[in-house]
Design a protein around this motif. Sequence first.
Motif, PDB file in Angstrom:
ATOM      1  N   HIS A 496      45.359  32.230  42.147  1.00  0.00           N
ATOM      2  CA  HIS A 496      45.299  31.703  40.783  1.00  0.00           C
ATOM      3  C   HIS A 496      46.560  30.906  40.444  1.00  0.00           C
ATOM      4  CE1 HIS A 496      45.886  31.940  36.358  1.00  0.00           C
ATOM      5  NE2 HIS A 496      44.596  31.662  36.355  1.00  0.00           N
ATOM      6  N   HIS A 499      46.385  27.674  42.246  1.00  0.00           N
ATOM      7  CA  HIS A 499      45.350  26.854  41.605  1.00  0.00           C
ATOM      8  C   HIS A 499      45.881  26.189  40.335  1.00  0.00           C
ATOM      9  CE1 HIS A 499      41.522  25.602  39.916  1.00  0.00           C
ATOM     10  NE2 HIS A 499      41.796  26.295  38.822  1.00  0.00           N
ATOM     11  N   PHE A 528      38.107  27.309  43.488  1.00  0.00           N
ATOM     12  CA  PHE A 528      38.798  28.532  43.108  1.00  0.00           C
ATOM     13  C   PHE A 528      37.804  29.655  42.829  1.00  0.00           C
ATOM     14  CE2 PHE A 528      40.192  31.241  39.550  1.00  0.00           C
ATOM     15  CZ  PHE A 528      41.252  31.900  40.165  1.00  0.00           C
TER      16      PHE A 528
END
Length: 553
Positions: A496, A499, A528
């Motif tokens: 995360h 991302h 993702f």
Amino acid sequence: MIDRHGTSRLIFRNTRSLIKGFPTRKTYFKKLKLPKTYKDVYDNIKNIPSFKYESIISPELLISSQNGWCKVDPRITWIEELLSQDKRRKFLLICSNALTAQNIGLHLKRETSLKISLFVESLSIIERDRAAAYFAEPNGSQLLICSEIGSEGRNFQFTNNLILFDLPVNPDLLEQRIGRLDRIGQKSNQLNIFIPYFTCSPQERLLNWYVKALNAFNDYVSSSFKVFKHFEKDLFFSLVNYKEVELSNILIKKTKVYRERLIKEIEKSRDYLIEINSSGQGYGIELKESIIEEEKHNLIKYYAEQVFDKIGILLEEIDETIYKVSLSESRLFESFPGIPDKGKFVTFNRKTAIENEYLTFLTWSSNIIQNAIFTYLSANSYNISVLSTKNSNYKHGNFFIEFLFISNPQVSKKSNINSYFPTMPIRVLINEDMHDISNNLSAKDISENSKLLDKKLSLKIFQFISKHLSKMEDFAQKTADKIHQKEKNISINRMHNIHEIKRNRLLYLMSINPNISEGELLSLDKEFQENKKLILQTDIYLDTMHIIVNDIN
């Protein structure tokens, strides 16, 4: 500079002039007299209802007796003579219409002794694969006759002779036809293109437009289709009024000027930073050499033989480099992704795969191999061994069981999940009191101070411990699940964070670089979510169990 100009991004453009390895093109034009049958049709061409381009380039479709046109068409006689000159030479023939291709094939099979294969829409995929395979064989067909379906997707680098029975009006389609042979991997340094055409016909006008206005057989550029769309109506009018030579000449001059202007515009818009980056700067040579070196040893074939045998996939040798994979009755699964019930033909040889497109090329990254590895690793079986160790911290006769679980995420072609959550082992060491002592006794300690017991003694110890085994295994599974879930959370959080960095970078680039679209942002978000889903779905399985007895006497 990299972010603003995009040299590190997915968009890069190479031009043919910058890439080496393509063959030169040599064109052979065969001028033929227009048969009276076709002349009569062309004289009334304006009166034909639903008039289309195909009617211009394929006069055989306009005559009433479509089955008999091969006997009066001089192109057929010319093809027979060309192929008879040297029967060792293979030719690919492409025409616009499937019916035309079928009639040519039937006529040549009936009237000559030439080996012919047919590749048209009416054939099934399997039948087309067989035709292409027979054409690829050294002693197979000399001529493969294709409708326009053969212009895309199929590659025939093993031959360098192309017959264009007619010319498509779309220059992109013409380049696709030539591209079946003219590509990196072509064995010959010269590609021979044979083009029969009728004098004083629409075919001649179209050929002149290609040669004089577009230089289409020697110098294809990306602007050709744009040129075609710009002059499409004029071209159509010129072909219909093919007898008006001056009309054709004017069109050629206009087209040539417009094309040259587009070429200059394209040249000005070239991004040299992108070209430098996409050229590889010689790294491709190093990569190629490493691939060649790895494939010399053919380890993939040896591995496949072993793992296929374990999980119930049959590998039958058909030829020196061609195999058939199929599912055995003793397989560990109901069905297997990538292998149909009838089986599939495969090869481990790159050269064989290039020359035979019906074959599936098996590499370490191919779906069949990846699925075979996953099936083998996730099978409901594990290795058991019995060892003795010496550890003064524990009493003589104490026993432990070391469980080794494997977390193996399912990897799809588009997924890069291994970057965030790779295959990992999870070790759990349980003592006879049902306590996790993994941190007290390391794998290294056990490995360096243990030895395998003989089969007879191992069996006795296993029988003694078996009454505790089920509870200890359940406890180890629950412990490993907790560790696994913790690793999942860590990987998802790390993914995360990465991302978000990528997403913010894209948002910034979108404000300064028009080449970056909203679609890229959506694609990044989708990637993702898919990786997150794969991580959450990943399970663990027991791979190895070590029963360890402490022997300090």
